[in-house]
Design a protein around this motif. Structure first.
Motif, PDB file in Angstrom:
ATOM      1  N   VAL A   1      59.941  71.751   4.650  1.00 56.75           N
ATOM      2  CA  VAL A   1      58.984  71.694   5.774  1.00 56.75           C
ATOM      3  C   VAL A   1      59.228  70.470   6.643  1.00 56.75           C
ATOM      4  O   VAL A   1      59.741  69.445   6.182  1.00 56.75           O
ATOM      5  N   LEU A   2      58.819  70.612   7.895  1.00 55.46           N
ATOM      6  CA  LEU A   2      58.875  69.493   8.830  1.00 55.46           C
ATOM      7  C   LEU A   2      57.907  68.413   8.345  1.00 55.46           C
ATOM      8  O   LEU A   2      56.846  68.730   7.817  1.00 55.46           O
ATOM      9  N   ILE A   3      58.281  67.163   8.529  1.00 59.22           N
ATOM     10  CA  ILE A   3      57.374  66.068   8.172  1.00 59.22           C
ATOM     11  C   ILE A   3      56.333  65.947   9.289  1.00 59.22           C
ATOM     12  O   ILE A   3      56.708  65.783  10.455  1.00 59.22           O
ATOM     13  N   PRO A   4      55.043  66.081   8.977  1.00 66.15           N
ATOM     14  CA  PRO A   4      54.033  66.015  10.039  1.00 66.15           C
ATOM     15  C   PRO A   4      54.150  64.723  10.851  1.00 66.15           C
ATOM     16  O   PRO A   4      54.342  63.641  10.287  1.00 66.15           O
ATOM     17  N   ARG A   5      54.072  64.871  12.177  1.00 66.79           N
ATOM     18  CA  ARG A   5      54.259  63.728  13.088  1.00 66.79           C
ATOM     19  C   ARG A   5      52.915  63.247  13.633  1.00 66.79           C
ATOM     20  O   ARG A   5      52.011  64.064  13.849  1.00 66.79           O
ATOM     21  N   PRO A   6      52.826  61.949  13.960  1.00 67.87           N
ATOM     22  CA  PRO A   6      51.577  61.442  14.558  1.00 67.87           C
ATOM     23  C   PRO A   6      51.227  62.181  15.848  1.00 67.87           C
ATOM     24  O   PRO A   6      50.052  62.439  16.108  1.00 67.87           O
ATOM     25  N   GLU A   7      52.240  62.553  16.653  1.00 66.07           N
ATOM     26  CA  GLU A   7      51.919  63.206  17.939  1.00 66.07           C
ATOM     27  C   GLU A   7      51.284  64.587  17.732  1.00 66.07           C
ATOM     28  O   GLU A   7      50.583  65.087  18.603  1.00 66.07           O
ATOM     29  N   THR A   8      51.526  65.182  16.554  1.00 70.19           N
ATOM     30  CA  THR A   8      50.927  66.498  16.284  1.00 70.19           C
ATOM     31  C   THR A   8      49.419  66.374  16.014  1.00 70.19           C
ATOM     32  O   THR A   8      48.677  67.359  16.101  1.00 70.19           O
TER      33      THR A   8
ATOM     34  N   PRO B   1      55.628  74.873  17.278  1.00 73.02           N
ATOM     35  CA  PRO B   1      56.825  75.668  16.932  1.00 73.02           C
ATOM     36  C   PRO B   1      58.089  74.824  17.036  1.00 73.02           C
ATOM     37  O   PRO B   1      58.035  73.698  17.526  1.00 73.02           O
ATOM     38  N   PRO B   2      59.222  75.353  16.570  1.00 76.71           N
ATOM     39  CA  PRO B   2      60.479  74.647  16.842  1.00 76.71           C
ATOM     40  C   PRO B   2      60.712  74.647  18.350  1.00 76.71           C
ATOM     41  O   PRO B   2      60.579  75.692  18.979  1.00 76.71           O
ATOM     42  N   TYR B   3      61.012  73.490  18.912  1.00 80.29           N
ATOM     43  CA  TYR B   3      61.208  73.435  20.370  1.00 80.29           C
ATOM     44  C   TYR B   3      62.355  72.536  20.807  1.00 80.29           C
ATOM     45  O   TYR B   3      62.510  72.242  21.981  1.00 80.29           O
ATOM     46  N   VAL B   4      63.128  72.038  19.847  1.00 83.94           N
ATOM     47  CA  VAL B   4      64.272  71.196  20.206  1.00 83.94           C
ATOM     48  C   VAL B   4      65.456  72.106  20.531  1.00 83.94           C
ATOM     49  O   VAL B   4      65.703  73.083  19.810  1.00 83.94           O
ATOM     50  N   ALA B   5      66.164  71.804  21.615  1.00 80.27           N
ATOM     51  CA  ALA B   5      67.338  72.605  21.986  1.00 80.27           C
ATOM     52  C   ALA B   5      68.391  72.498  20.887  1.00 80.27           C
ATOM     53  O   ALA B   5      68.583  71.428  20.299  1.00 80.27           O
TER      54      ALA B   5
ATOM     55  N   ILE C   1      65.177  75.373  10.947  1.00 76.45           N
ATOM     56  CA  ILE C   1      64.297  76.494  11.286  1.00 76.45           C
ATOM     57  C   ILE C   1      62.962  75.994  11.874  1.00 76.45           C
ATOM     58  O   ILE C   1      62.321  76.688  12.668  1.00 76.45           O
ATOM     59  N   ALA C   2      62.563  74.780  11.482  1.00 78.79           N
ATOM     60  CA  ALA C   2      61.288  74.234  11.979  1.00 78.79           C
ATOM     61  C   ALA C   2      61.465  73.374  13.222  1.00 78.79           C
ATOM     62  O   ALA C   2      60.493  73.023  13.879  1.00 78.79           O
ATOM     63  N   LEU C   3      62.720  73.038  13.519  1.00 81.58           N
ATOM     64  CA  LEU C   3      62.966  72.076  14.596  1.00 81.58           C
ATOM     65  C   LEU C   3      63.504  72.685  15.875  1.00 81.58           C
ATOM     66  O   LEU C   3      63.020  72.393  16.960  1.00 81.58           O
TER      67      LEU C   3
ATOM     68  N   LEU D   1      49.631  74.754  22.471  1.00 84.01           N
ATOM     69  CA  LEU D   1      50.989  74.593  21.942  1.00 84.01           C
ATOM     70  C   LEU D   1      51.463  73.156  22.030  1.00 84.01           C
ATOM     71  O   LEU D   1      51.286  72.512  23.073  1.00 84.01           O
ATOM     72  N   GLU D   2      52.103  72.675  20.953  1.00 88.00           N
ATOM     73  CA  GLU D   2      52.840  71.416  21.066  1.00 88.00           C
ATOM     74  C   GLU D   2      54.220  71.759  21.623  1.00 88.00           C
ATOM     75  O   GLU D   2      54.767  72.834  21.337  1.00 88.00           O
ATOM     76  N   HIS D   3      54.772  70.867  22.442  1.00 86.60           N
ATOM     77  CA  HIS D   3      56.107  71.122  22.999  1.00 86.60           C
ATOM     78  C   HIS D   3      56.863  69.819  23.173  1.00 86.60           C
ATOM     79  O   HIS D   3      56.320  68.730  22.945  1.00 86.60           O
TER      80      HIS D   3
ATOM     81  N   GLU E   1      53.303  64.145  28.079  1.00 85.10           N
ATOM     82  CA  GLU E   1      52.595  65.432  27.989  1.00 85.10           C
ATOM     83  C   GLU E   1      53.165  66.195  26.795  1.00 85.10           C
ATOM     84  O   GLU E   1      54.341  66.581  26.799  1.00 85.10           O
ATOM     85  N   ARG E   2      52.344  66.399  25.783  1.00 85.54           N
ATOM     86  CA  ARG E   2      52.847  66.868  24.490  1.00 85.54           C
ATOM     87  C   ARG E   2      52.208  68.183  24.044  1.00 85.54           C
ATOM     88  O   ARG E   2      52.771  68.928  23.246  1.00 85.54           O
ATOM     89  N   VAL E   3      50.997  68.448  24.556  1.00 81.24           N
ATOM     90  CA  VAL E   3      50.288  69.679  24.188  1.00 81.24           C
ATOM     91  C   VAL E   3      49.840  70.369  25.472  1.00 81.24           C
ATOM     92  O   VAL E   3      49.303  69.722  26.365  1.00 81.24           O
TER      93      VAL E   3
END
Ligand code: GLN
Length: 300
Positions: free
Chosen positions: A101-108, A199-203, A220-222, A251-253, A283-285
Motif C-alpha cells: 500500500v501507499l504510505i499515507p501522506r500529510p497532504e491527503t 487515485p494513482p495520478y503520477v505520470a 499500481i497506487a502511484l 479527488l486528490e490530484h 491546489e491538491r484536492v
C-alpha cells in the motif's frame, strides 16, 4: 566501523560495544535523517519520543542496538521508515502499512478534512472511497462520522487485507471494505452522498518514481497512463451513476493537475467546482456536486 565516543559498531560483523541512546542517535544522524532515526529507535525500544529524550544517557541492550542498526542500514538503502516499522500516523490515527500500500501522506489529510466538512455529524450519509490502500482515508472518515456508512474498494487483495486489519484494529464498524476494479463490482444505484479518492495520478514517465521513498511503493497506487490522468478521468466520468442527486465527488490530484481536473468535472456536468490548497499552498484536492437535472436531455 563507526565510533562515537566509546560507542563502537562494526557494520560488517555487527560487532557491538555498549552505547547510550544519545550516542546511537548521534551515530545514525551521520547517515540518516534525525526524525527517521528516532522513529526507528522508538519502534525497536517500543517507547515514545519523550522517553528517548528523558533517558538519553541510558545504555541500549545489545539486542536493541543490533535491531536498530539493521534498520538504519535498510534506511540507508532507501527503504521508507513506514515500511520498516509497519506503521504510519495519519490524521489522528495510526495505520499499519506494508509495501502493498501507499504510505499515507500529510497532504491527503486535506482530502479527509474536506470530506468531513461535507458530512454533517447528525446525518447518516453513504460514502465511497475508491482505491483505499491502507484504508487511511475511509477509516478516518468512518471514525470521525460514526453515523455514516463507508464503502471502501481497492483492486489489490493485499491492500484489502491491510485495510481490513486497520478497520478492525481501530474498531471502525461502519465500514465495508471490498475488492473491486474502481466501480466494477458496485451497483450503479445512485446511492452515494459523497465519493472520495486519492487515485494513482503520477505520470508513468515521471522521474520522481525513481527517487526516494516512491521507489519502494506500489506502482499500481502511484502512477497511471494519460500523463497521470487516466484514473481521475475514469472516476469523474463514472461517478454520476453512483451519486445521489446533489452528491459530491472529491479527488486528490497532482500538484499541476487542478486545472485539468476542474475542466474534466465541468465537462462531465459537475457544479460548484472548486480546488483546495494544501499546507504547501498547492491546489491538491478538487471537487464538485452532481445534480439530477444534468441528466435531462437538453431542449434543442
Ligand atoms: N502524492 C503522491 C506523491 O507524488 C502520489 C500519491 C498518488 O499517486 N495518489 O508522492
Amino acid at each position: 566501523m563507526c565510533t562515537v565516543n566509546q560507542c563502537r559498531y562494526d557494520q560488517i560483523t555487527l560487532e557491538f560495544s555498549p552505547c547510550t541512546i544519545s550516542q546511537v542517535l548521534h551515530w545514525s544522524v551521520q547517515k540518516i535523517e534525525y526524525v527517521d532515526a528516532r522513529l526507528l529507535l522508538q519502534y525497536v525500544m517500543q517507547v515514545n519520543y519523550s522517553y528517548l529524550l528523558t533517558h538519553a544517557d541510558d545504555f541500549l541492550s545489545s539486542d536493541h542496538f543490533e535491531r536498530f542498526s539493521k534498520l538504519v542500514l535498510e534506511r540507508i538503502r532507501g527503504v521508507p521508515v513506514a515500511y520498516l516499522t509497519g506503521l504510519r500516523e495519519f490524521y489522528d490515527l495510526t495505520f499499519r502499512v506494508s509495501p502493498a500500500v501507499l504510505i499515507p501522506r500529510p497532504e491527503t489529510e486535506l482530502l479527509v478534512e474536506q470530506a468531513l466538512a461535507k458530512i454533517p455529524e447528525s446525518r447518516s450519509m453513504k460514502i465511497l472511497d475508491l482505491g483505499t490502500g491502507s484504508g487511511a482515508v475511509a477509516i478516518t472518515i468512518a471514525k470521525h462520522r460514526p453515523r455514516s456508512h463507508v464503502t471502501a474498494i481497492d483492486l489489490s487483495l493485499d491492500a484489502i487485507a491491510i485495510a481490513k486489519w486497520n478497520a478492525q484494529n481501530l474498531a471502525a464498524g461502519n465500514i465495508r471494505i471490498t475488492q473491486s476494479n474502481w466501480f466494477e463490482k458496485l451497483v450503479a444505484d445512485k446511492s452515494f452522498d459523497l465519493i472520495v479518492s486519492n487515485p494513482p495520478y503520477v505520470a508513468q514517465k515521471d522521474p520522481h518514481l525513481q527517487r526516494g521513498d516512491l521507489r519502494f511503493e506500489p506502482d499500481i497506487a502511484l502512477s497511471t497512463h494519460e500523463n497521470g490522468l487516466a484514473c481521475i478521468r475514469h472516476i469523474i466520468a463514472t461517478s454520476p451513476a453512483y451519486l445521489v442527486d446533489g452528491g459530491q465527488l472529491l479527488l486528490e490530484h497532482g500538484y499541476d493537475q487542478s486545472i485539468q481536473c476542474r475542466g474534466l468535472l465541468e465537462a462531465q456536468g459537475f457544479r460548484n467546482i472548486y480546488s483546495q490548497t494544501d499546507l504547501a499552498g498547492i491546489e491538491r484536492v478538487s471537487g464538485g456536486s452532481y445534480h439530477a437535472e444534468n441528466l435531462q436531455p437538453r431542449i434543442p
